[in-house]
Design a protein around this motif. Structure first.
Motif, PDB file in Angstrom:
ATOM      1  N   PHE A 111       0.846  -1.250  -0.094  1.00 57.64           N
ATOM      2  CA  PHE A 111      -0.096   0.191   0.092  1.00 57.64           C
ATOM      3  C   PHE A 111       0.907   1.174   0.215  1.00 57.64           C
ATOM      4  CE2 PHE A 111      -3.031  -3.321   1.264  1.00 57.64           C
ATOM      5  CZ  PHE A 111      -4.248  -2.498   0.757  1.00 57.64           C
ATOM      6  N   HIS A 112       0.157   2.382  -0.071  1.00 56.26           N
ATOM      7  CA  HIS A 112       1.030   3.720   0.054  1.00 56.26           C
ATOM      8  C   HIS A 112       0.402   4.599   1.285  1.00 56.26           C
ATOM      9  CE1 HIS A 112       1.831   2.528  -4.319  1.00 56.26           C
ATOM     10  NE2 HIS A 112       2.810   3.550  -4.450  1.00 56.26           N
TER      11      HIS A 112
ATOM     12  N   SER B 158      -9.507   0.992   2.388  1.00 56.51           N
ATOM     13  CA  SER B 158      -8.563   2.218   3.034  1.00 56.51           C
ATOM     14  C   SER B 158      -9.233   3.327   3.489  1.00 56.51           C
ATOM     15  CB  SER B 158      -7.435   2.436   1.900  1.00 56.51           C
ATOM     16  OG  SER B 158      -6.385   1.446   1.679  1.00 56.51           O
TER      17      SER B 158
ATOM     18  N   ARG C 143      -2.345   4.088   5.566  1.00 60.16           N
ATOM     19  CA  ARG C 143      -2.983   3.968   4.249  1.00 60.16           C
ATOM     20  C   ARG C 143      -4.284   4.516   4.121  1.00 60.16           C
ATOM     21  NH1 ARG C 143      -5.306  -2.095   4.592  1.00 60.16           N
ATOM     22  NH2 ARG C 143      -6.733  -1.426   3.249  1.00 60.16           N
TER      23      ARG C 143
ATOM     24  N   THR D 177      -8.199   2.342  -9.062  1.00 54.61           N
ATOM     25  CA  THR D 177      -7.376   2.743  -8.047  1.00 54.61           C
ATOM     26  C   THR D 177      -6.088   1.759  -8.026  1.00 54.61           C
ATOM     27  OG1 THR D 177      -9.261   3.363  -6.831  1.00 54.61           O
ATOM     28  CG2 THR D 177      -7.118   2.997  -5.610  1.00 54.61           C
TER      29      THR D 177
ATOM     30  N   TYR E 114      -2.308   3.613  -8.209  1.00 56.83           N
ATOM     31  CA  TYR E 114      -1.251   3.598  -7.292  1.00 56.83           C
ATOM     32  C   TYR E 114      -0.099   2.667  -8.014  1.00 56.83           C
ATOM     33  CZ  TYR E 114      -3.432   5.514  -3.268  1.00 56.83           C
ATOM     34  OH  TYR E 114      -4.325   6.491  -2.427  1.00 56.83           O
TER      35      TYR E 114
END
Ligand code: C5P
Length: 303
Positions: A25-26, A143, A159, A190, A194
């Motif tokens: 994840f970011h 998220s 996240r 999405t 990302y």
């Protein structure tokens, strides 16, 4: 027994994606507000009969009604966490979704629906899932779920699971502000957006210190909502879909409005609080001329 819950859309007024995490994840720093626009979810207790414990109908045909739908995943997570309705219960829950939030828009429709499902079940079976347990279940679903558990503009970090209420002075600058929300006929996935961020890094990432400092400056200042707007996911979306930057630039030049993309796109928004009706009508016309008849346009307010 039937309950109905409003399932609002969200927009990211400020979105600084700071880098990729070991879990894939970011990390991000974002200011998010819900809108007065969204879906409606109704849940009805029905006799269990032969069918599944949780059933879902939707007024639109392009919404998947299988296990990939976050409403059914949320219901299953609720049942696992609370044991209700259990295998021995003669009850089932039938959900009806009135879908208005476009899909692939960066408006949080899926996560919002998941939280709405948890809220419906929480009203059908009160006290079953509250507080930290509710937050933990919601976090497993998406998220953006954590932000929808608050009925207020928030700052999200990590996240998206670390949520902080926006200070009251900042909320005043946001609440009830009028926006023109618009989306082309295509959506943006999405995970794709990302994934592109990761592939093109470090070009698009915002260093964590800079992400916090930009936000802190706005919070300290008496700056307007326009001063807050930022989204470093625009780079990847605009690189693929040139129609987005071309129209946003046209709207800026022609009408002098502040415009941004929301989240990973493809929905965008313009601040139109004090704009005369003729300007807003002119903007709508420009959007339709640029993006064609399949475009989605809605006059909305921040929640
Ligand atoms: O959590 P959610 O299902 O909304 O995320 C969809 C996808 O978007 C994730 O699988 C991940 O690829 C990406 N994502 C991310 N960092 C975030 C949120 C989402 O990389 N903070």
């Amino acid at each position: 027994m039937t309950v109905t819950v409003f399932s609002p859309a969200k927009i990211n007024l400020y979105l600084a994606v700071t880098g990729r995490r070991p879990d894939g994840f970011h990390d991000l720093v974002s200011v998010v507000s819900t809108l007065d626009y969204g879906d409606e979810l109704t849940a009805t207790l029905v006799p269990a009969g032969e069918g599944a414990k949780f059933r879902l109908e939707c007024d639109r045909t392009d919404v998947p009604l299988d296990e990939s739908n976050l409403i059914l995943r949320a219901a299953r997570a609720f049942a696992e966490a609370t044991g209700w309705p259990g295998p021995g219960d003669a009850l089932a829950v039938s959900f009806q979704l009135t879908k208005r939030i476009p899909v692939g828009a960066g408006l949080g429709g899926g996560s919002s629906n998941a939280v709405a499902a948890l809220r419906c079940l929480g009203r059908l079976h009160p006290d079953a899932l509250t507080g930290a347990r509710l937050e933990a279940v919601a976090a497993t679903l998406g998220s953006d779920c954590a932000l929808f558990l608050r009925n207020a503009p928030v700052i999200i970090r990590g996240r998206g699971e670390r949520v902080e209420l926006l200070p009251a002075a900042a909320v005043e600058r946001l609440r009830g502000q009028r926006l023109l929300l618009f989306k082309p006929s295509f959506g943006i996935s999405t995970p794709w957006a990302y994934g592109r961020m990761a592939a093109e890094a470090p070009r698009h990432y915002c260093p964590p210190d800079e992400a916090e400092e930009r936000l802190a400056v706005w919070l300290r200042s008496r700056g307007s909502l326009a001063d807050l707007l930022f989204n470093n996911m625009e780079g990847v979306a605009f690189g693929k879909h040139l129609a987005l930057p071309v129209l946003l630039e046209k709207l800026r030049r022609k009408f002098g409005v502040s415009v941004r993309m929301s989240g990973s796109g493809s929905a965008c928004f313009a601040l139109v609080e004090d704009r005369p009706a003729t300007v807003v009508t002119g903007m709508e016309q420009t959007i339709r001329e640029s993006w064609g008849d399949g475009v989605f346009i809605k006059d909305v307010r921040l929640g």
